[in-house]
Design a protein around this motif. Structure first.
Motif, PDB file in Angstrom:
ATOM      1  N   ASP A 142       8.922  -5.590 -16.872  1.00 26.19           N
ATOM      2  CA  ASP A 142       7.937  -6.547 -16.360  1.00 26.19           C
ATOM      3  C   ASP A 142       7.814  -6.419 -14.839  1.00 26.19           C
ATOM      4  OD1 ASP A 142       6.260  -8.603 -15.851  1.00 26.19           O
ATOM      5  OD2 ASP A 142       7.668 -10.207 -16.339  1.00 26.19           O
ATOM      6  N   ARG A 174       7.450 -11.572  -8.126  1.00 23.33           N
ATOM      7  CA  ARG A 174       8.251 -12.808  -8.179  1.00 23.33           C
ATOM      8  C   ARG A 174       9.349 -12.774  -7.120  1.00 23.33           C
ATOM      9  NH1 ARG A 174       8.507 -16.425 -12.585  1.00 23.33           N
ATOM     10  NH2 ARG A 174      10.775 -16.513 -12.539  1.00 23.33           N
ATOM     11  N   ARG A 196       7.808 -13.591  -3.995  1.00 24.60           N
ATOM     12  CA  ARG A 196       7.441 -15.009  -3.990  1.00 24.60           C
ATOM     13  C   ARG A 196       8.640 -15.893  -3.656  1.00 24.60           C
ATOM     14  NH1 ARG A 196       7.627 -19.188  -8.675  1.00 24.60           N
ATOM     15  NH2 ARG A 196       6.766 -17.591 -10.052  1.00 24.60           N
TER      16      ARG A 196
END
Ligand code: ATP
Ligand code: MG
Length: 362
Positions: free
Chosen positions: A151, A157, A160
Motif C-alpha cells: 500500500d 501517510r 502526513r
C-alpha cells in the motif's frame, strides 16, 4: 486515564468473552497529550458478534469489515483483529481474521500507530511505539518494502504524520521513499488528494511541503509549488500550488480554490473582489495576504450592493434610456455600473446612475 464511555465499550466486549483494545490515532494522540474524537477499536470479536453485542441493526459495516458508530462525542471504528492479504488502493479487499493483537499489530503501518490501550487504560506497546513517540520518529512496523508495495499510500501517510506531529521519518524510511517514489504513481487521485488535504490542514504544513519536495515526489504526485504561505484552510494552500486537473475537488471546493487563487494573484481585497467572490474565499485569501478577518467582514457589511438585483437601475432601465434591445451591450453596461457603484464612483441611486449612463454610454 481511560475515558468512561470508551471503557464501557471495551468492557462490554470483554464481558462477552472477547479481547478489545483502543488502537491507532487515539492512543498515539493520548500519549502525546492531544485530544481526539476518532476512536479505533481492535477486538477478537467478529463483525457479526460486534453487531449483536451492541445491538446494531443498521448497515454500519463497511466492506472491509469495520463497524462504525458514534455517540455525542466520539466516532468509533471497531475492527476485528486481522491480517491483510490484498490491497486495492487504500483498503484491503481480502483479509483473514486472527486471534491476537500480537498478530494484528503486524499489519499496521507505523510504530506510533501500533499502540494498544486496554480497558484499564494500560498501554501495551508491542513495537517500540512509545520510544518512537518520545524520539519523534516515524518508523515502519515490519518489512519496509513489503509494507510499501502492499500500500504505497503509506508513504504519504508517513509524510502526513511527520507533518501533523512535527516528527521525523526514520532514516531508512526516508531513503526508501526517495528511491521508490514511483510506487506512488499507482495511487488514485482521490487517495492522493485525501492525504494531501490532511498534510495541508496541519499547522506544521511546512514540514510536509518540505518533505514532499526533498523526497522528490512532487513530480509523481503531479503537483508543484514554490513558496507557500500559511493558511488554516486547506483551500488556501491548494490555491497556492499547481496541480494536475485530475485531482477531484467537489464543485464548491474547486470554486473556492479558484477564487482564492485569483485574489492572491490580484494581491489585495476590495469591494469588487468581495462582490465577485463572496465573503468566504476572501477571508481565506485574506489570511494568506495578512488582511484581518474583521477588516474583510466590515468591508463586506458595507458593500453598496450584493448582486445586480440590488442596483437601483435595471437592465430594462438601461434599454429604455438608451433605446436598446436586449443585447450583450446591455449586460456590459450593467457590469460597468456595478463596478462604478462598488468602487464608490457613483451612488446606487436611480438619477445618478441614469446621468452616468447617458453621459458614458449614449
Ligand atoms: P488519524 O485518525 O489521526 O488520521 P489514525 O492513525 O487513527 O490517524 P486511521 O486511518 O484512523 O489513522 O487508521 C487507524 C489505524 O489503522 C492506524 O493508526 C494504523 O494502525 C492502521 N492503519 C490505517 N491505515 C493503514 C494503512 N494504510 N496501512 C497500515 N495500517 C493502517
Ligand atoms: Mg483514527
Amino acid at each position: 486515564m481511560i475515558n468512561m464511555r470508551i471503557k464501557k465499550i471495551l468492557s462490554t466486549l470483554e464481558e462477552n468473552g472477547y479481547d478489545a483494545y483502543i488502537v491507532g490515532g487515539y492512543v498515539r494522540d493520548y500519549v502525546l497529550g492531544n485530544e481526539t474524537f476518532d476512536v479505533d477499536i481492535s477486538t477478537s470479536a467478529k463483525p457479526k458478534e460486534i453487531k449483536e453485542i451492541f445491538d446494531l441493526t443498521s448497515g454500519s459495516v463497511d466492506n472491509y469489515g469495520s463497524i462504525s458508530f458514534k455517540d455525542s462525542l466520539y466516532n468509533y471504528d471497531i475492527t476485528t483483529f486481522r491480517r491483510d492479504i490484498k490491497y486495492v488502493g487504500r483498503k484491503p479487499v481480502a483479509y483473514d481474521f486472527i486471534e491476537s493483537k500480537e498478530e494484528d499489530v503486524l499489519r499496521r503501518d507505523f510504530t506510533i500507530n501500533g499502540l494498544y490501550m486496554d480497558s484499564t487504560g494500560k498501554i501495551i506497546d508491542l513495537v517500540g511505539g512509545i520510544e518512537d513517540i518520545n524520539r519523534k520518529i516515524i518508523r515502519v512496523i515490519g518489512n519496509m518494502n513489503e509494507k510499501m508495495v502492499e500500500d504505497p499510500l503509506r508513504m504519504l501517510r508517513a509524510i502526513r504524520f511527520a507533518s501533523k506531529l512535527d516528527f521525523e521519518l526514520e532514516e531508512s524510511l526516508y531513503r526508501y521513499i526517495k528511491q521508490n517514489k514511483q510506487l506512488i504513481s499507482s495511487l488514485s487521485y482521490e487517495r492522493r488528494k485525501s492525504e494531501l488535504d490532511l498534510i495541508f490542514s496541519s499547522n506544521n504544513y511546512e514540514v510536509g511541503l518540505t518533505l514532499l519536495k526533498e523526497l522528490g515526489i512532487l513530480d509523481v504526485l503531479e503537483i508543484n509549488y514554490d513558496k507557500v504561505k500559511f493558511c488554516s484552510n486547506k483551500a488556501g494552500i491548494w490555491a497556492q500550488i499547481e496541480y494536475n486537473k485530475n485531482y477531484p475537488f467537489p464543485k464548491s471546493e474547486r470554486k473556492i480554490i479558484e477564487c482564492v487563487n485569483r485574489i492572491l494573484k490580484y494581491g489585495t481585497i476590495d469591494n469588487i473582489t468581495l462582490y465577485e467572490c463572496g465573503l468566504y474565499p476572501c477571508i481565506i485569501a485574506g489570511e494568506v495576504l495578512g488582511i484581518s478577518k474583521s477588516n474583510i467582514s466590515d468591508m463586506y457589511k458595507n458593500l453598496p450592493i450584493y448582486s445586480c438585483k440590488d442596483l437601483k437601475f435595471s437592465g430594462i432601465d438601461v434599454m429604455n434610456v438608451l433605446k436598446l434591445k436586449p443585447s450583450k451591450k446591455v449586460k456590459d453596461i450593467i457590469k460597468d455600473i456595478e463596478i462604478n457603484v462598488l468602487s464608490n464612483e457613483i451612488k446606487n441611486e436611480y438619477e445618478e446612475i441614469k446621468q452616468y449612463v447617458i453621459k458614458n454610454w449614449r
